[in-house]
Design a protein around this motif. Structure first.
Motif, short mmCIF file in Angstrom:
data_model
loop_
_atom_site.label_atom_id
_atom_site.label_comp_id
_atom_site.label_asym_id
_atom_site.label_seq_id
_atom_site.Cartn_x
_atom_site.Cartn_y
_atom_site.Cartn_z
N GLU A 7 -5.89 32.77 -49.46
CA GLU A 7 -7.24 32.31 -49.69
C GLU A 7 -7.92 33.15 -50.77
OE1 GLU A 7 -9.11 32.61 -45.88
OE2 GLU A 7 -8.00 30.92 -45.02
N ASP A 8 -8.18 32.53 -51.91
CA ASP A 8 -8.98 33.14 -52.99
C ASP A 8 -8.48 34.53 -53.37
OD1 ASP A 8 -10.73 30.92 -53.17
OD2 ASP A 8 -11.83 31.66 -51.43
N LEU A 9 -7.18 34.66 -53.58
CA LEU A 9 -6.59 35.97 -53.87
C LEU A 9 -6.89 36.40 -55.31
CD1 LEU A 9 -4.72 37.84 -52.08
CD2 LEU A 9 -2.91 37.19 -53.66
N THR A 10 -7.37 37.62 -55.44
CA THR A 10 -7.61 38.22 -56.75
C THR A 10 -6.91 39.57 -56.82
OG1 THR A 10 -9.74 37.11 -57.04
CG2 THR A 10 -9.39 39.13 -58.30
N CYS A 11 -6.23 39.82 -57.94
CA CYS A 11 -5.51 41.08 -58.14
C CYS A 11 -5.82 41.61 -59.53
CB CYS A 11 -3.99 40.87 -58.02
SG CYS A 11 -3.45 40.17 -56.47
N ARG A 12 -5.88 42.93 -59.63
CA ARG A 12 -6.18 43.55 -60.91
C ARG A 12 -5.16 44.62 -61.25
NH1 ARG A 12 -11.53 42.89 -58.75
NH2 ARG A 12 -12.70 41.40 -60.02
N HIS A 13 -5.00 44.84 -62.54
CA HIS A 13 -4.30 46.01 -63.08
C HIS A 13 -5.37 46.80 -63.84
CE1 HIS A 13 -0.24 44.67 -62.13
NE2 HIS A 13 -0.55 43.47 -62.59
N ASN A 55 -4.19 43.49 -53.39
CA ASN A 55 -5.20 42.59 -53.93
C ASN A 55 -6.58 43.22 -53.80
OD1 ASN A 55 -4.51 41.97 -51.04
ND2 ASN A 55 -6.42 40.81 -51.20
N THR A 56 -7.49 42.79 -54.65
CA THR A 56 -8.85 43.31 -54.62
C THR A 56 -9.80 42.37 -53.90
OG1 THR A 56 -9.24 42.37 -56.81
CG2 THR A 56 -8.57 44.67 -56.70
N ASP A 57 -9.39 41.15 -53.66
CA ASP A 57 -10.22 40.19 -52.94
C ASP A 57 -9.32 39.11 -52.36
OD1 ASP A 57 -12.47 39.09 -51.88
OD2 ASP A 57 -13.37 38.45 -53.78
N GLY A 58 -9.82 38.40 -51.35
CA GLY A 58 -9.07 37.31 -50.75
C GLY A 58 -8.29 37.74 -49.52
N ARG A 59 -7.64 36.74 -48.89
CA ARG A 59 -6.89 36.99 -47.66
C ARG A 59 -5.51 36.36 -47.72
NH1 ARG A 59 -9.41 35.53 -42.17
NH2 ARG A 59 -9.41 33.42 -43.05
N ILE A 60 -4.58 36.95 -46.96
CA ILE A 60 -3.23 36.41 -46.79
C ILE A 60 -3.00 36.27 -45.29
CG2 ILE A 60 -0.77 36.77 -47.19
CD1 ILE A 60 -1.59 38.62 -49.54
N LEU A 61 -2.61 35.07 -44.86
CA LEU A 61 -2.44 34.81 -43.43
C LEU A 61 -1.03 34.30 -43.15
CD1 LEU A 61 -5.55 33.60 -44.30
CD2 LEU A 61 -5.73 33.77 -41.82
N LEU A 62 -0.43 34.82 -42.11
CA LEU A 62 0.89 34.39 -41.65
C LEU A 62 0.75 33.93 -40.21
CD1 LEU A 62 3.96 34.19 -42.19
CD2 LEU A 62 4.16 36.51 -41.28
N ASP A 63 1.05 32.67 -39.96
CA ASP A 63 0.87 32.08 -38.63
C ASP A 63 -0.55 32.28 -38.11
OD1 ASP A 63 3.06 30.62 -37.78
OD2 ASP A 63 4.18 32.39 -37.15
N GLY A 64 -1.51 32.20 -39.01
CA GLY A 64 -2.91 32.32 -38.63
C GLY A 64 -3.43 33.74 -38.49
N THR A 65 -2.54 34.74 -38.64
CA THR A 65 -2.93 36.14 -38.51
C THR A 65 -3.15 36.75 -39.89
OG1 THR A 65 -1.68 36.40 -36.45
CG2 THR A 65 -2.24 38.41 -37.64
N ASP A 66 -4.26 37.43 -40.06
CA ASP A 66 -4.58 38.07 -41.34
C ASP A 66 -3.68 39.29 -41.52
OD1 ASP A 66 -5.69 39.31 -43.56
OD2 ASP A 66 -7.74 38.92 -42.95
N ILE A 67 -2.81 39.26 -42.55
CA ILE A 67 -1.90 40.37 -42.83
C ILE A 67 -2.26 41.07 -44.14
CG2 ILE A 67 -0.01 39.28 -41.53
CD1 ILE A 67 1.23 38.58 -44.31
N THR A 68 -3.46 40.81 -44.65
CA THR A 68 -3.84 41.32 -45.97
C THR A 68 -3.72 42.84 -46.05
OG1 THR A 68 -5.43 39.50 -46.05
CG2 THR A 68 -5.60 41.19 -47.77
N GLY A 69 -4.05 43.54 -44.98
CA GLY A 69 -4.05 44.99 -45.01
C GLY A 69 -2.71 45.64 -44.71
N LEU A 70 -1.68 44.84 -44.44
CA LEU A 70 -0.38 45.41 -44.07
C LEU A 70 0.40 45.86 -45.29
CD1 LEU A 70 0.87 42.99 -41.25
CD2 LEU A 70 -0.52 45.07 -41.05
N HIS A 71 1.16 46.94 -45.12
CA HIS A 71 2.06 47.42 -46.16
C HIS A 71 3.27 46.49 -46.27
CE1 HIS A 71 -0.11 51.16 -46.76
NE2 HIS A 71 -0.16 51.32 -45.45
N ALA A 72 4.04 46.67 -47.34
CA ALA A 72 5.19 45.79 -47.60
C ALA A 72 6.18 45.82 -46.44
CB ALA A 72 5.87 46.20 -48.90
#
Length: 241
Positions: A7-13, A55-72
């Protein structure tokens, strides 16, 4: 329920915005192919999905769970695996050793070494050769097999055909087609070969300068629309199918 959503993912270098507000949804068994010119932000997007680039903004969800803050490594344990651009194998180790490294901390699931070798039979005769001695196509098969051994729900494949001969590309995609037919794993594929992407994808996402230029089913667009979107000159009013 949607398996994977961004959802609305933004990434910067640094000061450069490489990915600007991208959103996707993916169901189990679905294939999304990402296309776009060099510098479009495709690899940064994939690295952000895998947890390698924050990422600097937005969310990533797996099976409805927000995993945006998880490490690789945490995302891998949840079911996201990546075959990166450049393969990144351990060239001094054998094919077998490169594959088994991934299985040491894998999630429970159906993928084991025999199944990988059934999926990529070209690896059987070279299983004990050092990875540094392999062709590009063989290395790509090892990299994808390594990712599968983590038993993913979502498989990220960055630059599948880059640097490979036509015969090698055909062999890799033959195996991926069989994987797609099983319908268990969702795939996100970065592909430079436009014809290959259109043939393989259920959905395409064309990126230009980090933005979505075109997104939808491949047959929803003309070839001219896709080509224009590839180079960032697509009509915004028809950018979604």
């Amino acid at each position: 329920m949607t398996l994977f959503a961004v959802e609305d993912l933004t990434c910067r270098h640094g000061l450069l915005t490489a990915v600007q507000g991208l959103s996707i949804t993916l169901n189990r068994g679905e294939v999304l192919c990402i296309i776009g010119a060099n510098g479009a932000g495709k690899t940064t997007f994939m690295r952000a999905l895998a947890g390698v680039h924050r990422n600097t903004d937005g969310r990533i969800l797996l099976d409805g769970t927000d995993i945006t803050g998880l490490h690789a490594f945490e995302r891998t344990r949840r079911g996201i695996a990546m075959s990166p651009e450049g393969r990144r194998l351990f060239y001094d180790l054998s094919v077998r050793e490169n594959l088994l490294i991934a299985s040491e901390n894998a999630r429970p699931g159906p993928w084991d070494l025999p199944r990988v070798l059934d999926t990529f039979p070209q690896l059987r005769p070279i299983i004990d050769l050092a990875a540094g001695n392999l062709s590009g196509g063989q290395r790509q098969a090892v990299a994808i097999g390594r990712a599968l051994l983590s038993n993913p729900d979502v498989l990220l494949l960055d630059e599948v055909s880059l640097g490979l001969s036509p015969a090698a590309v055909e062999g890799v995609y033959h195996s991926l087609a069989a994987l797609k037919a099983e319908g268990d794993i969702a795939m996100i594929v970065v592909e430079q070969d436009l014809n290959r992407a259109l043939d393989f994808a259920d959905t395409i996402l064309c990126m230009a300068e980090g933005r979505t230029e075109l997104q939808g089913a491949p047959d929803a667009f003309s070839r001219a629309q896709i080509t224009d979107a590839y180079f960032g000159i697509h009509d915004k009013e028809t950018a979604h199918g």
